[in-house]
Design an enzyme around this catalytic site. Structure first.
Site, PDB file in Angstrom:
ATOM      1  N   ARG A  18     -15.586 -16.747  20.628  1.00 42.72           N
ATOM      2  CA  ARG A  18     -14.320 -15.751  20.223  1.00 42.72           C
ATOM      3  C   ARG A  18     -14.908 -14.634  19.426  1.00 42.72           C
ATOM      4  O   ARG A  18     -14.389 -13.656  19.498  1.00 42.72           O
ATOM      5  CB  ARG A  18     -13.547 -16.557  19.455  1.00 42.72           C
ATOM      6  CG  ARG A  18     -12.466 -17.505  20.059  1.00 42.72           C
ATOM      7  CD  ARG A  18     -11.736 -18.458  19.284  1.00 42.72           C
ATOM      8  NE  ARG A  18     -12.516 -19.611  18.785  1.00 42.72           N
ATOM      9  CZ  ARG A  18     -12.219 -20.587  17.885  1.00 42.72           C
ATOM     10  NH1 ARG A  18     -10.985 -20.610  17.467  1.00 42.72           N
ATOM     11  NH2 ARG A  18     -12.689 -21.525  17.608  1.00 42.72           N
ATOM     12  N   LYS A  76     -22.622 -17.141  16.520  1.00 45.27           N
ATOM     13  CA  LYS A  76     -21.694 -16.861  15.839  1.00 45.27           C
ATOM     14  C   LYS A  76     -22.508 -16.914  14.476  1.00 45.27           C
ATOM     15  O   LYS A  76     -22.372 -15.840  13.359  1.00 45.27           O
ATOM     16  CB  LYS A  76     -20.581 -17.761  15.921  1.00 45.27           C
ATOM     17  CG  LYS A  76     -19.630 -17.521  14.466  1.00 45.27           C
ATOM     18  CD  LYS A  76     -18.167 -17.913  14.674  1.00 45.27           C
ATOM     19  CE  LYS A  76     -18.284 -19.584  14.697  1.00 45.27           C
ATOM     20  NZ  LYS A  76     -16.994 -20.199  14.638  1.00 45.27           N
TER      21      LYS A  76
HETATM   22  C1  UD1 Z   1     -12.357 -26.511  13.544  1.00 51.30           C
HETATM   23  C2  UD1 Z   1     -11.347 -27.891  13.185  1.00 51.30           C
HETATM   24  C3  UD1 Z   1     -10.174 -27.464  12.683  1.00 51.30           C
HETATM   25  C4  UD1 Z   1     -10.342 -26.594  11.533  1.00 51.30           C
HETATM   26  C5  UD1 Z   1     -11.189 -25.353  11.616  1.00 51.30           C
HETATM   27  C6  UD1 Z   1     -11.359 -24.954  10.026  1.00 51.30           C
HETATM   28  C7  UD1 Z   1     -12.199 -29.303  14.838  1.00 51.30           C
HETATM   29  C8  UD1 Z   1     -12.125 -29.931  16.060  1.00 51.30           C
HETATM   30  N1  UD1 Z   1     -11.365 -28.419  14.518  1.00 51.30           N
HETATM   31  O1  UD1 Z   1     -11.657 -25.687  14.452  1.00 51.30           O
HETATM   32  O2  UD1 Z   1      -9.181 -28.359  12.412  1.00 51.30           O
HETATM   33  O3  UD1 Z   1      -8.895 -26.259  11.096  1.00 51.30           O
HETATM   34  O4  UD1 Z   1     -12.307 -25.966  12.047  1.00 51.30           O
HETATM   35  O5  UD1 Z   1     -12.117 -23.576  10.289  1.00 51.30           O
HETATM   36  O6  UD1 Z   1     -13.348 -29.548  14.255  1.00 51.30           O
HETATM   37  N2  UD1 Z   1     -19.594 -27.142  16.689  1.00 51.30           N
HETATM   38  C9  UD1 Z   1     -20.651 -27.735  17.149  1.00 51.30           C
HETATM   39  N3  UD1 Z   1     -20.481 -28.217  18.613  1.00 51.30           N
HETATM   40  C10 UD1 Z   1     -19.465 -27.998  19.251  1.00 51.30           C
HETATM   41  C11 UD1 Z   1     -18.359 -27.540  18.923  1.00 51.30           C
HETATM   42  C12 UD1 Z   1     -18.360 -27.049  17.592  1.00 51.30           C
HETATM   43  O7  UD1 Z   1     -21.678 -27.790  16.543  1.00 51.30           O
HETATM   44  O8  UD1 Z   1     -19.427 -28.641  20.378  1.00 51.30           O
HETATM   45  C13 UD1 Z   1     -19.504 -26.455  15.358  1.00 51.30           C
HETATM   46  C14 UD1 Z   1     -19.177 -25.044  15.470  1.00 51.30           C
HETATM   47  O9  UD1 Z   1     -20.540 -24.389  15.434  1.00 51.30           O
HETATM   48  C15 UD1 Z   1     -18.621 -24.610  13.857  1.00 51.30           C
HETATM   49  C16 UD1 Z   1     -17.844 -26.043  13.849  1.00 51.30           C
HETATM   50  O10 UD1 Z   1     -18.225 -27.032  14.600  1.00 51.30           O
HETATM   51  O11 UD1 Z   1     -19.328 -24.355  13.050  1.00 51.30           O
HETATM   52  C17 UD1 Z   1     -16.463 -25.914  14.138  1.00 51.30           C
HETATM   53  O12 UD1 Z   1     -16.180 -25.322  15.517  1.00 51.30           O
HETATM   54  P1  UD1 Z   1     -15.196 -24.265  15.835  1.00 51.30           P
HETATM   55  O13 UD1 Z   1     -15.133 -23.947  17.262  1.00 51.30           O
HETATM   56  O14 UD1 Z   1     -15.494 -23.080  14.890  1.00 51.30           O
HETATM   57  O15 UD1 Z   1     -13.795 -25.169  15.404  1.00 51.30           O
HETATM   58  P2  UD1 Z   1     -12.471 -24.487  15.045  1.00 51.30           P
HETATM   59  O16 UD1 Z   1     -11.550 -24.286  16.344  1.00 51.30           O
HETATM   60  O17 UD1 Z   1     -12.705 -23.157  14.279  1.00 51.30           O
HETATM   61 CA    CA Z   2     -14.138 -22.165  13.121  1.00 54.96          CA
END
Ligand code: UD1
Ligand code: CA
Length: 452
Positions: free
Chosen positions: A16, A23
Site C-alpha cells: 500500500r 515499507k
Molecule cells: C495487522 C493486523 C490487524 C491490526 C493491524 C495493526 C493481521 C492479520 N492483522 O493488519 O489486526 O489491526 O496490523 O496495525 O496481522 N508481515 C510479514 N509477513 C507477511 C505479512 C505481514 O512479516 O506475510 C508483517 C508486515 O511486515 C507488518 C506486519 O506483519 O509489519 C503486519 O502486516 P500488515 O500487512 O501491515 O497488516 P495490517 O493489514 O496492517
Molecule cells: Ca500494518
C-alpha cells in the site's frame, strides 16, 4: 524485567506504500520505521530480539548494521503475519518466557507500554495479551470482538468482518504478548479468509479453543499505536510527531514564528529564547543553543550550534558552530567544519572540512576547503582555496591576524604565516612567512589606444 523475548514482523512488502522499497525502510522524521521499533524494544534488553524479514530483506538489513544483537529469520513467501511469526520458532520454539510480538510499522510504540503488556500477561495468567486502542476511525484495522472489558474473544480483519463487526471501535494495534502456547497455536492456523493468509490474529480464537485466556490492555493515545500502511498515514504520523515536538519546544521557551511552516526533527534540542523563523528545516541530530536566530529556508543537519548564533538562509551539515557565530545569508557549511566563536561566514561562501578560528570573517563569495584558518583573519571577497589537484586534496594554513585581499587564489598545499598581508588578485603558490606582504599578479600597464 527478565524472561521475555521480542519478535518484530517486517517481512511484508507494504504494497500500500506503492514503493520499490520495503515499507519499513521509509523514514519517519529522518529515521527508518524499522529503527523506531528496534530502538524502543532495545532499551528493554530482551533475552532475544528476533526480526522476521522477507521482501527485499537485504535493503532492510543495511539499516541494521550496528545492531549486532538482532537475530534475523527469513520468511521466504509472504503468507501472512501468522506465518511470519512462525519463522521465529527456530529460535524461540523452546524458549521459556513471554514473547512480545509487534508489527514493524508501529513506530511510536513506547517501551513502557510494551512492558505493561508483559506484566499484564503474567498477572492475569492469560496465554496472550493484545494491545487495544479505541479509535473513531477503525477502518483497515482488525476489530476486537470482546467477551468483556478484559478478555478478547476474537480479532476480525476488516476484509473478513461483518458490517456489524465493522462498527466496533476497539481495534488491534498489532502488538501482543504470548506465553509459550504461541507455537502450538500458530501451527493450527488456517488461511481460510478473504486474503488467503495465515493471520496472526487468528491465534486468539485458537488459544481460546485450547482453553486459554486472551486478555487485553487499552492504550489511550491512538497515535502511539498508529500502524503505517500508506504514504498518507506516514505523513499523518510525521505531522503528529512534529506537532508534539513543536509543543515541547514552545513549552521550553523557544519561539517559533509560524509553527505550520517549519520542520523540526523529533530529536532536535533548542535552547531558551532562540527564535525559529518560517521556512526552517531542522533535520536529525541537531542541537542549537540559547538566544539563537535561525532564519528562512535554512537547513541544518547533524550539527551543534552555540548560543547567540544567527543562521540565515543557509545550509549547515556535519558542523560545529560555536557561540555568537553569524552564518549567511546563503552560506554552505559542511563536512566536519568548525566555526569558532564570533566567526562570520557570509553571502555565497562555502566552508568544507575546515576550522575557522575566533573572530575571523569569510564574508563574500569564498571557498575554504581543507583549511586551518587562525583568529582575526579577514578573507576578502572572492578568495578561494585551490585544494584539489585533480587527484588529491591538499591543506591550506592561514595564520592569525592575516589579511587576505579580495579575489586571492591560495594554491594548496600552502602555509600563510601570522600577520601576513596578501594583495588582492594574487595567486599564491608558495608559503608566506609571518608579517610579510605578498603580491602575485601581473603588473597593470596603461597604453595608448591608438595602434592596438
Ligand atoms: C495487522 C493486523 C490487524 C491490526 C493491524 C495493526 C493481521 C492479520 N492483522 O493488519 O489486526 O489491526 O496490523 O496495525 O496481522 N508481515 C510479514 N509477513 C507477511 C505479512 C505481514 O512479516 O506475510 C508483517 C508486515 O511486515 C507488518 C506486519 O506483519 O509489519 C503486519 O502486516 P500488515 O500487512 O501491515 O497488516 P495490517 O493489514 O496492517
Ligand atoms: Ca500494518
Amino acid at each position: 524485567m527478565k524472561n521475555f523475548s521480542v519478535v518484530v514482523l517486517a517481512a511484508g512488502a507494504g504494497k500500500r506504500m506503492r514503493s520499490s522499497l520495503p515499507k519499513v525502510v521509509h523514514r519517519l522524521s529522518g529515521k527508518p520505521l524499522i529503527k523506531w521499533v528496534i530502538d524502543s524494544v532495545s532499551v528493554l534488553k530482551p533475552d532475544n530480539l528476533v526480526l522476521v524479514l522477507g521482501w527485499c530483506a537485504k535493503s532492510v538489513e543495511c539499516f541494521l548494521s550496528d545492531d549486532s544483537n538482532i537475530k534475523i529469520v527469513y520468511q521466504k513467501e509472504q503468507l501472512g503475519s501468522g506465518h511470519a511469526l512462525l519463522q521465529a520458532e527456530r529460535i524461540l520454539g523452546n524458549y521459556k518466557g513471554d514473547i512480545l510480538v509487534l508489527n514493524a510499522d508501529v513506530p511510536l510504540i513506547k517501551s513502557s507500554v510494551l512492558l505493561s503488556l508483559v506484566e499484564n500477561n503474567r498477572k492475569t495468567g492469560a496465554s496472550a495479551t493484545v494491545l487495544v486502542v479505541r479509535t473513531s476511525d477503525p477502518f483497515g484495522y482488525g476489530r476486537i470482538v470482546a467477551e468483556n472489558d478484559k478478555y478478547v474473544e476474537k480479532i476480525v480483519e476488516e476484509k473478513d468482518a461483518t458490517s456489524e463487526e465493522r462498527q466496533i471501535k476497539k481495534i488491534n494495534s498489532g502488538v501482543y504478548c504470548f506465553d509459550e502456547n504461541l507455537w502450538r497455536a500458530l501451527l493450527k492456523l488456517k488461511s481460510n479468509n478473504v486474503k488467503k493468509e495465515y493471520y496472526l490474529t487468528d491465534t486468539v480464537t485458537i488459544l481460546r479453543e485450547l482453553g486459554k485466556k486472551v486478555s487485553s490492555i487499552i492504550v489511550e493515545d491512538s497515535c502511539e499505536v498508529k500502524g503505517i500502511n500508506t504514504r498518507e498515514e506516514l505523513s499523518e504520523v510525521e505531522s503528529a510527531l512534529k506537532e508534539r515536538k513543536i509543543k515541547e519546544l514552545l513549552d521550553n521557551g523557544v519561539s517559533i514564528i509560524d509553527t505550520s511552516n517549519v520542520y523540526i526533527s523529533y530529536d532536535a534540542k533548542i535552547g531558551m529564547d532562540s527564535v525559529i523563523y518560517p521556512g526552517v528545516f531542522i533535520d536529525t541530530d541537531v542541537s542549537i543553543g540559547k538566544n539563537c536566530v535561525i532564519k528562512g529556508s535554512s537547513y541544518i543537519k547533524n550539527s551543534r550550534i552555540g548560543d547567540a548564533s544567527v543562521i540565515s538562509y543557509s545550509y549547515v551539515q556535519d558542523a560545529v558552530v560555536d557561540e555568537r557565530v553569524k552564518i549567511g545569508p546563503f552560506s554552505h557549511i559542511r563536512q566536519n567544519s568548525i566555526l569558532n566563536e564570533n566567526v562570520k561566514v557570509g553571502n555565497f561562501s562555502e566552508i568544507k572540512q575546515s576550522v575557522i578560528s575566533g573572530n575571523s570573517e569569510v564574508n563574500h563569495l569564498s571557498y575554504i576547503g581543507d583549511a586551518q584558518v587562525g583568529k582575526n583573519v579577514n578573507v576578502g571577497a572572492g578568495t578561494i582555496v585551490c585544494n584539489y589537484d585533480g587527484i588529491k586534496k591538499h591543506e591550506t594554513i592561514i595564520g592569525s591576524r592575516s589579511f587576505i585581499g579580495s579575489n586571492v587564489n591560495l594554491v594548496a598545499p600552502v602555509e600563510i604565516g601570522e600577520d601576513v598581508f596578501i594583495a588582492a588578485g594574487s595567486t599564491i603558490t608558495h608559503d608566506i612567512p609571518s608579517e610579510k606582504f605578498a603580491i602575485a599578479r601581473a603588473r597593470q600597464e596603461i597604453k595608448e589606444k591608438e595602434g592596438l
